[in-house]
Scaffold this active site. Structure first.
Site, PDB file in Angstrom:
ATOM      1  N   ARG A  10       0.854 -27.924  55.959  1.00  0.00           N
ATOM      2  CA  ARG A  10       0.580 -26.550  56.615  1.00  0.00           C
ATOM      3  C   ARG A  10       1.556 -25.831  57.123  1.00  0.00           C
ATOM      4  O   ARG A  10       1.548 -24.794  57.301  1.00  0.00           O
ATOM      5  CB  ARG A  10      -0.607 -26.648  57.761  1.00  0.00           C
ATOM      6  CG  ARG A  10      -2.123 -27.237  57.076  1.00  0.00           C
ATOM      7  CD  ARG A  10      -2.928 -27.177  58.292  1.00  0.00           C
ATOM      8  NE  ARG A  10      -2.538 -27.971  59.365  1.00  0.00           N
ATOM      9  CZ  ARG A  10      -2.804 -28.952  59.995  1.00  0.00           C
ATOM     10  NH1 ARG A  10      -3.647 -29.490  59.043  1.00  0.00           N
ATOM     11  NH2 ARG A  10      -2.476 -29.583  60.965  1.00  0.00           N
ATOM     12  N   CYS A  11       2.880 -26.526  56.986  1.00  0.00           N
ATOM     13  CA  CYS A  11       3.888 -26.176  57.521  1.00  0.00           C
ATOM     14  C   CYS A  11       4.902 -25.756  56.386  1.00  0.00           C
ATOM     15  O   CYS A  11       5.038 -26.273  55.387  1.00  0.00           O
ATOM     16  CB  CYS A  11       4.754 -27.105  58.309  1.00  0.00           C
ATOM     17  SG  CYS A  11       6.387 -26.938  58.834  1.00  0.00           S
ATOM     18  N   SER A  12       5.329 -24.457  56.548  1.00  0.00           N
ATOM     19  CA  SER A  12       6.051 -23.581  55.325  1.00  0.00           C
ATOM     20  C   SER A  12       7.463 -24.491  55.371  1.00  0.00           C
ATOM     21  O   SER A  12       8.074 -24.485  53.968  1.00  0.00           O
ATOM     22  CB  SER A  12       6.336 -22.194  55.568  1.00  0.00           C
ATOM     23  OG  SER A  12       7.069 -21.988  56.898  1.00  0.00           O
TER      24      SER A  12
END
Length: 117
Positions: A10-12
């Site tokens: 979920r982390c760019s």
């Protein structure tokens, strides 16, 4: 030594580091550390390899950071490690390990410093 990324999909930043590795022909071992958190020995080894102490890998944007009072500069390393073990979301990401070293890859391009070969 294989390349490993402690990853949060979920982390760019995490997705970006993984993409850079793949663009360089590297298929790392991907560890979703929220589902499969590191044990104490692994976390301590990552902290030592990154340098800067446990605080260097501590994510201060998580609610648990404030709730647990982790901003207190008097807290010992053991307390910070314990907090990360109990609340894996407090571990900053992505952490990448290659034969050339270990880095917290924020920004994702930091991974270029440790690409093998």
């Amino acid at each position: 030594m294989a390349v490993t990324i402690w990853h949060n999909p979920r982390c760019s930043n995490s997705r970006g580091a993984l993409q850079i590795l793949q663009e360089h022909g590297i298929e790392p071992t991907v560890i979703d550390y929220l589902k499969d958190p590191p044990d104490r020995a692994t976390l301590q080894a990552l902290v030592a390899a990154v340098g800067g102490g446990a605080r260097a890998l501590l994510r201060d944007k998580e609610a648990a950071y404030a709730e647990l009072g982790l901003g207190d500069p008097g807290l010992e390393e053991a307390a910070l490690i314990e907090a990360m073990l109990q609340h894996p979301a407090l571990i900053n990401r992505p952490i990448v390990r290659t034969p050339r070293g270990v880095r917290l890859c924020r920004p994702p391009e930091t991974v270029l410093e440790i690409l093998p070969g």
